[in-house]
Design a protein around this motif. Structure first.
Motif, PDB file in Angstrom:
ATOM      1  N   PHE A 122      23.370  34.509  71.540  1.00  0.00           N
ATOM      2  CA  PHE A 122      22.058  33.973  71.222  1.00  0.00           C
ATOM      3  C   PHE A 122      21.131  35.036  71.458  1.00  0.00           C
ATOM      4  CE2 PHE A 122      24.855  30.254  71.850  1.00  0.00           C
ATOM      5  CZ  PHE A 122      24.522  29.462  70.551  1.00  0.00           C
ATOM      6  N   LEU A 123      20.353  35.267  70.129  1.00  0.00           N
ATOM      7  CA  LEU A 123      19.524  36.331  70.257  1.00  0.00           C
ATOM      8  C   LEU A 123      17.939  35.695  70.738  1.00  0.00           C
ATOM      9  CD1 LEU A 123      19.766  38.164  66.793  1.00  0.00           C
ATOM     10  CD2 LEU A 123      20.585  39.038  69.062  1.00  0.00           C
ATOM     11  N   PRO A 124      17.118  36.424  71.317  1.00  0.00           N
ATOM     12  CA  PRO A 124      15.931  35.837  71.769  1.00  0.00           C
ATOM     13  C   PRO A 124      14.938  35.088  71.006  1.00  0.00           C
ATOM     14  CG  PRO A 124      16.100  38.269  72.481  1.00  0.00           C
ATOM     15  CD  PRO A 124      17.036  37.773  71.453  1.00  0.00           C
ATOM     16  N   PHE A 177      25.643  42.284  69.734  1.00  0.00           N
ATOM     17  CA  PHE A 177      25.662  43.205  68.715  1.00  0.00           C
ATOM     18  C   PHE A 177      26.262  42.264  67.270  1.00  0.00           C
ATOM     19  CE2 PHE A 177      25.470  47.917  68.628  1.00  0.00           C
ATOM     20  CZ  PHE A 177      24.327  47.961  69.390  1.00  0.00           C
ATOM     21  N   PRO A 178      27.411  41.409  67.669  1.00  0.00           N
ATOM     22  CA  PRO A 178      27.986  40.694  66.569  1.00  0.00           C
ATOM     23  C   PRO A 178      26.949  39.953  65.932  1.00  0.00           C
ATOM     24  CG  PRO A 178      29.461  40.581  68.411  1.00  0.00           C
ATOM     25  CD  PRO A 178      28.230  41.218  68.989  1.00  0.00           C
ATOM     26  N   MET A 179      25.759  39.338  66.435  1.00  0.00           N
ATOM     27  CA  MET A 179      24.909  38.678  65.720  1.00  0.00           C
ATOM     28  C   MET A 179      23.822  39.542  65.153  1.00  0.00           C
ATOM     29  SD  MET A 179      25.655  35.429  66.267  1.00  0.00           S
ATOM     30  CE  MET A 179      27.460  36.292  66.054  1.00  0.00           C
ATOM     31  N   PHE A 201      24.804  29.826  63.815  1.00  0.00           N
ATOM     32  CA  PHE A 201      24.720  29.847  65.181  1.00  0.00           C
ATOM     33  C   PHE A 201      26.127  30.233  65.873  1.00  0.00           C
ATOM     34  CE2 PHE A 201      20.886  27.304  64.908  1.00  0.00           C
ATOM     35  CZ  PHE A 201      19.942  28.214  65.237  1.00  0.00           C
ATOM     36  N   PRO A 202      26.304  31.121  66.868  1.00  0.00           N
ATOM     37  CA  PRO A 202      27.585  31.436  67.291  1.00  0.00           C
ATOM     38  C   PRO A 202      28.109  30.139  68.081  1.00  0.00           C
ATOM     39  CG  PRO A 202      25.959  32.258  68.707  1.00  0.00           C
ATOM     40  CD  PRO A 202      25.300  31.645  67.285  1.00  0.00           C
ATOM     41  N   GLU A 203      29.491  29.864  68.156  1.00  0.00           N
ATOM     42  CA  GLU A 203      30.186  28.970  68.855  1.00  0.00           C
ATOM     43  C   GLU A 203      30.524  29.326  70.305  1.00  0.00           C
ATOM     44  OE1 GLU A 203      30.710  25.862  67.596  1.00  0.00           O
ATOM     45  OE2 GLU A 203      30.142  26.314  65.378  1.00  0.00           O
ATOM     46  N   ILE A 212      32.130  36.847  64.939  1.00  0.00           N
ATOM     47  CA  ILE A 212      31.864  37.678  63.774  1.00  0.00           C
ATOM     48  C   ILE A 212      32.270  36.915  62.312  1.00  0.00           C
ATOM     49  CG2 ILE A 212      32.414  39.798  62.330  1.00  0.00           C
ATOM     50  CD1 ILE A 212      32.509  41.444  65.025  1.00  0.00           C
ATOM     51  N   LEU A 213      33.442  36.541  62.403  1.00  0.00           N
ATOM     52  CA  LEU A 213      34.146  35.899  61.213  1.00  0.00           C
ATOM     53  C   LEU A 213      33.454  34.554  60.829  1.00  0.00           C
ATOM     54  CD1 LEU A 213      37.982  36.633  61.539  1.00  0.00           C
ATOM     55  CD2 LEU A 213      36.256  37.690  59.717  1.00  0.00           C
ATOM     56  N   CYS A 214      33.167  33.862  61.992  1.00  0.00           N
ATOM     57  CA  CYS A 214      32.501  32.600  61.642  1.00  0.00           C
ATOM     58  C   CYS A 214      30.982  32.773  61.384  1.00  0.00           C
ATOM     59  CB  CYS A 214      32.444  31.694  63.158  1.00  0.00           C
ATOM     60  SG  CYS A 214      31.557  30.110  63.163  1.00  0.00           S
ATOM     61  N   THR A 215      30.329  33.464  61.777  1.00  0.00           N
ATOM     62  CA  THR A 215      28.796  33.785  61.408  1.00  0.00           C
ATOM     63  C   THR A 215      28.807  34.566  60.121  1.00  0.00           C
ATOM     64  OG1 THR A 215      28.564  35.501  62.651  1.00  0.00           O
ATOM     65  CG2 THR A 215      27.970  33.369  63.841  1.00  0.00           C
ATOM     66  N   LEU A 216      29.813  35.134  59.721  1.00  0.00           N
ATOM     67  CA  LEU A 216      29.660  35.937  58.460  1.00  0.00           C
ATOM     68  C   LEU A 216      30.112  35.100  57.186  1.00  0.00           C
ATOM     69  CD1 LEU A 216      29.653  38.886  57.011  1.00  0.00           C
ATOM     70  CD2 LEU A 216      32.202  39.088  57.525  1.00  0.00           C
ATOM     71  N   ARG A 217      31.052  34.270  57.177  1.00  0.00           N
ATOM     72  CA  ARG A 217      31.358  33.369  56.153  1.00  0.00           C
ATOM     73  C   ARG A 217      30.548  32.374  55.922  1.00  0.00           C
ATOM     74  NH1 ARG A 217      38.045  34.220  56.935  1.00  0.00           N
ATOM     75  NH2 ARG A 217      38.033  36.341  56.504  1.00  0.00           N
ATOM     76  N   LYS A 218      30.406  31.937  54.621  1.00  0.00           N
ATOM     77  CA  LYS A 218      29.556  30.687  54.281  1.00  0.00           C
ATOM     78  C   LYS A 218      30.103  29.459  54.814  1.00  0.00           C
ATOM     79  CE  LYS A 218      27.552  28.607  50.423  1.00  0.00           C
ATOM     80  NZ  LYS A 218      27.218  28.786  48.838  1.00  0.00           N
TER      81      LYS A 218
END
Length: 449
Positions: A122-124, A177-179, A201-203, A212-218
């Motif tokens: 999670f980013l700041p 970096f993935p986010m 949001f990342p799991e 990467i795949l989860c947050t990239l795909r709609k």
């Protein structure tokens, strides 16, 4: 042409006139252009425990081609990949741990480390809105470099170069970096391509590849085979010795004592270049070009004729280069290409990319002989990782503009390992020499010019 444009043209002409260096001087002064020896090998500038790239053997001063090997902390990449795949695990987290700390983690250590990466993704607060959405870019690498620098402002202790603090910063960057790449891509798609904006949001339980795949795909959906193929990409790109340009850039910056964010951002800028991280896109475009100019990719005569035209600069992009073939170190094989080609085969044919994979294998097989016939060069040539990584990303539905950013998301593990090593083992700033070849001049007064 307006006044400003005319003046800029005059400045360019003036620069060209006053900045000519005789190319013969590079030989007479024994200049190691590109920090390379006359035989193409790299100039030895340091020592490392992090990684080793082996493409030939040296005996009694003679080089002999061999199948390539890539070692992470002394472990053969083939053995590492076989080890975690046999146990049906994702590998990038284990590999990044190994690169950072020099040993394979125990199950408990890996679980703690993987969980730490997951929680740190999670980013700041407000970072995504202020640093990514409010200043989108068509080039994702620029956003990653800028965002890396911006994270400095969110660190309560950014300039401390103690080992504990640098390790903390490195783990946070590997996690984030993935986010950075997926959010930068979504912003680009929204503001420049006029598509709907969605930010997932990342799991907490996802690996780096899954994130990467989860947050990239709609729809956030992906298959285990897709995630494992991307995980392999991350693994094989994580490290490639201290001599590659981006890693050397990181080490050179680190040697000044600068902060972690500045050193990693510099490496990102290096990797962006088309001669480095951008080479995969060139290879993918070349394969599509060949496919469009032959009646069948399985007609080897036609494919060979077109490769000949590419080498003669009569086709392709006019560079004379067959992208994805040849490497500065590897001679008979590139282990990264071997691994990707093997694992991508089933999924590529299933996802409609089988023909491109078959074509790549044909190009790999035919090009060395054609190159020798056309150029008279008997240098051993093999397929490098770029020939197959582009096909892998296409198989996964990953757009071209994310190829270099994913490369950076993987290679940051190696960059961080080398940064730590540079800070802790080398007490000297990296400073190569350049020989000035202009004659001394006397100042000329304004009225006499």
């Amino acid at each position: 042409m307006n006044q400003r444009e005319n003046f800029l043209k005059q400045l360019c002409d003036e620069y060209k006139q006053n900045n000519k260096i005789d190319l013969e001087l590079y030989e007479t002064q024994n200049v190691k252009r590109g920090l390379r020896n006359a035989d193409g090998t790299g100039v030895l500038t340091g020592l490392t425990l992090v990684g080793d790239v082996v493409g030939y053997s040296l005996h009694n001063g003679r080089y002999s081609p061999i199948d390539g090997r890539l070692y992470y902390r002394g472990y053969d990449l083939y053995d590492l990949v076989k080890g975690y795949q046999t146990e049906d695990r994702y590998g990038f987290e284990e590999i990044s741990y190994l690169l950072l700390f020099g040993q394979l983690p125990s199950k408990e250590q890996l679980d703690v480390y993987t969980n730490m990466l997951s929680l740190l993704r999670f980013l700041p607060n407000h970072f995504t809105e202020d640093m990514i959405l409010k200043c989108p870019s068509k080039n994702i690498m620029n956003v990653i470099a800028r965002s890396t620098l911006a994270l400095y402002a969110f660190d309560d202790n950014p300039d401390d170069t103690s080992l504990e603090n640098i390790i903390r910063q490195c783990i946070e960057l590997i996690a984030r970096f993935p986010m950075l790449l997926t959010y930068a891509y979504q912003a680009k798609k929204h503001f420049f391509d006029r598509e709907s904006l969605y930010l997932h949001f990342p799991e907490n339980n996802h690996s780096t590849a899954e994130s990467i795949l989860c947050t990239l795909r709609k729809d956030k959906q992906f298959t285990p085979d897709e995630a494992k193929l991307l995980d392999l990409c991350l693994t094989v790109h994580a490290e490639h010795g201290g001599g590659n340009n981006s890693t050397f850039t990181c080490r050179s910056s680190a040697s000044t004592g600068t902060d972690t964010y500045s050193a990693i951002s510099a490496a990102v800028g290096s990797l962006k270049g088309p001669r480095h991280g951008g080479a995969t896109i060139k290879s993918a475009a070349m394969l599509e070009d060949i496919k469009n100019h032959v009646s069948s990719i399985y007609n080897e005569g036609e494919v060979a004729d077109y490769i000949t035209k590419i080498i003669k600069k009569e086709a392709g992009d006019g560079s004379g280069l067959v992208y994805g073939i040849g490497h500065a170190v590897y001679t008979l094989s590139d282990p990264r290409a071997v691994l990707l080609k093997k694992q991508a085969r089933t999924l590529a044919h299933k996802n409609g990319c089988g023909e491109l994979l078959d074509l790549a294998e044909t190009v790999e097989r035919l090009t060395p002989e054609i190159f020798e016939r056309v150029k008279g060069n008997k240098k051993k040539m093999c397929a490098n990782v770029d020939l197959y990584s582009g096909i892998v990303y296409k198989t996964l539905g990953i757009p071209d503009e994310l190829i270099a950013p994913i490369f950076a998301t993987s290679r940051i593990a190696g960059w961080c390992a080398h940064r730590i090593e540079e800070i802790t083992t080398n007490a000297r700033i990296i400073r190569p020499a350049y020989l000035a070849v202009n004659d001394p001049l006397s100042y000329v007064k304004m009225n006499d010019r």
